[in-house]
Design a protein around this motif. Structure first.
Motif, short mmCIF file in Angstrom:
data_model
loop_
_atom_site.label_atom_id
_atom_site.label_comp_id
_atom_site.label_asym_id
_atom_site.label_seq_id
_atom_site.Cartn_x
_atom_site.Cartn_y
_atom_site.Cartn_z
N ASP A 65 0.93 -1.24 0.11
CA ASP A 65 0.06 -0.12 0.06
C ASP A 65 0.87 1.29 -0.05
O ASP A 65 0.57 2.29 -0.72
CB ASP A 65 -0.74 0.09 1.28
N ILE A 68 2.27 1.78 -3.38
CA ILE A 68 1.47 2.12 -4.49
C ILE A 68 1.11 3.55 -4.08
O ILE A 68 0.84 4.73 -5.12
CB ILE A 68 0.07 1.23 -4.48
N SER A 71 3.78 6.00 -5.61
CA SER A 71 4.11 5.73 -7.11
C SER A 71 3.19 6.29 -8.18
O SER A 71 1.95 6.28 -7.87
CB SER A 71 4.54 4.30 -7.24
N ILE A 74 4.12 1.57 -11.33
CA ILE A 74 4.40 0.28 -10.41
C ILE A 74 4.97 -0.70 -11.35
O ILE A 74 4.27 -0.98 -12.36
CB ILE A 74 3.34 -0.14 -9.55
N GLU A 76 5.60 -4.47 -11.53
CA GLU A 76 5.54 -5.90 -10.93
C GLU A 76 6.54 -6.81 -11.47
O GLU A 76 6.61 -7.12 -12.45
CB GLU A 76 4.05 -6.33 -11.25
N ARG A 89 -4.82 -3.84 -7.18
CA ARG A 89 -4.65 -2.90 -6.22
C ARG A 89 -4.00 -1.44 -6.84
O ARG A 89 -4.35 -0.40 -6.66
CB ARG A 89 -3.99 -3.10 -4.99
N SER A 90 -2.94 -1.71 -7.80
CA SER A 90 -2.54 -0.56 -8.47
C SER A 90 -3.41 0.15 -9.39
O SER A 90 -3.87 1.33 -9.40
CB SER A 90 -1.41 -0.86 -9.30
N LYS A 95 -3.27 3.97 -10.72
CA LYS A 95 -1.94 4.02 -11.01
C LYS A 95 -1.62 3.12 -12.38
O LYS A 95 -2.21 2.06 -12.55
CB LYS A 95 -1.19 3.59 -9.79
N VAL A 97 0.64 0.40 -14.14
CA VAL A 97 1.41 -0.91 -13.84
C VAL A 97 1.98 -1.53 -15.01
O VAL A 97 1.36 -2.04 -15.83
CB VAL A 97 0.48 -1.67 -12.67
#
Ligand SMILES: NC(=O)c1ccc[n+]([C@@H]2O[C@H](COP(=O)([O-])OP(=O)(O)OC[C@H]3O[C@@H](n4cnc5c(N)ncnc54)[C@H](O)[C@@H]3O)[C@@H](O)[C@H]2O)c1
Length: 275
Positions: A65, A68, A71, A74, A76, A89-90, A95, A97
């Motif tokens: 969390d 995220i 940023s 993100i 991964e 979640r991103s 956001k 990703v």
């Protein structure tokens, strides 16, 4: 984004071979476009090691969390099923990703619907295979047959539970052995560490194309090799990619790491070549 505009804040989830190499690039070649703002790994020793190696002060975070929140984009790069949770979640937080473990996305179409509604973009690098641009174009005319044949040295399949369960021994292998021949959805389930390429080809071709995947352990190849053959109204395409391995992880192809870095470069400049 032009080079003279605001830099994007980038966080890396997974400080293994790919995450570390991308973090390094963000601090070197991509430093005009991005600021490395956060590193996270479930193994906090890896975060400590990487922040030390990069001399990154204040970048170590202890929760996803927090990463995220800090940023704009993100990356991964984890080696567990947590990929889908990280992506969800991103995107829910609006956001961008970049997903390296693309094979984990194939059986979860809800993420693609979420990406369409999110303010953030879902970025999928081409990984360790050539020709996705042509496959996408060919799909517009219709693909009548599509096969991916992946050959790897036997050591590339060490500790694979599917092979153990089937009682297949790869010790002292003298000739090629077909480990799997079937649908892409089953291939990514049984070979999660080895088969991001299959997912990339399948997503480029679209669901109608019905990708057939063959996975072969071969004592003759020294490099992870992927052949793609497709046919349709466009004609016939054959590609063959022979990958050298990433110096930090023999299970990862170097080209895959570089494709992640290249995707970040193109995203930040708003110029996309061959995608
Ligand atoms: N797209 C492609 O063509 C391609 C090619 C090679 C590898 N990959 C994929 O990229 C991913 C990363 O590869 P790698 O070589 O860097 O792996 P790696 O094993 O070197 O590193 C993975 C890191 O993720 C961390 N991790 C695991 N679960 C986590 C979680 N829930 N939260 C935070 N960190 C977590 C681990 O501790 C480890 O440090 C793998 O899933 C691999 O399959 C994709």
């Amino acid at each position: 984004m032009k080079s003279d505009s605001v830099k994007l804040k980038l966080g890396v989830v997974g400080c293994g071979a790919i995450g570390s190499r991308i973090a390094l690039s963000v601090m070197k070649e991509l430093k005009g476009r991005f600021t490395l703002c956060a590193l996270y790994d479930i193994d906090q020793a890896k975060v400590k090691h990487l922040t030390g190696r990069l001399k990154l002060r204040g970048g170590a975070v202890t929760t996803l969390d927090d990463l995220i929140r800090r940023s704009d984009i993100i990356v991964e790069a984890v080696n567990t099923p947590a990929t889908t949770d990280i992506v969800r979640r991103s995107l829910k937080a609006g956001k961008n990703v970049l997903v390296m473990s693309i094979g984990r996305l194939l059986n979860d179409s809800s993420l693609f619907y979420l990406a369409q509604r999110s303010k953030g973009q879902l970025l999928l690098p081409s990984g360790a295979v050539a020709g996705l641009d042509a496959i996408k174009a060919a799909a517009l005319l219709g693909i009548t047959s599509l096969t991916l044949t992946s050959r790897k040295p036997p050591a590339g399949f060490a500790d694979n539970p599917y092979i153990k369960e089937k009682g297949i021994s790869l010790k002292g292998l003298a000739k090629d052995i077909v480990l799997f021949d079937g649908k892409v959805k089953d291939a990514v389930r049984y070979f999660p560490q080895n088969i991001n390429v299959a997912a990339a080809v399948a997503l480029a071709a679209g669901v109608k194309a019905k990708l057939r995947v063959k996975i072969i352990a071969s004592p003759e190849v020294k490099r992870n090799t992927h052949e793609v053959v497709l046919e349709g109204a466009f004609g016939r395409i054959t590609t063959r990619t022979e990958n050298t391995v990433c110096p930090d992880n023999p299970k990862t192809s170097y080209l895959a790491v570089m494709s992640g870095i290249r995707t970040l470069q193109e995203f930040s400049s708003n110029i996309k070549i061959g995608t």
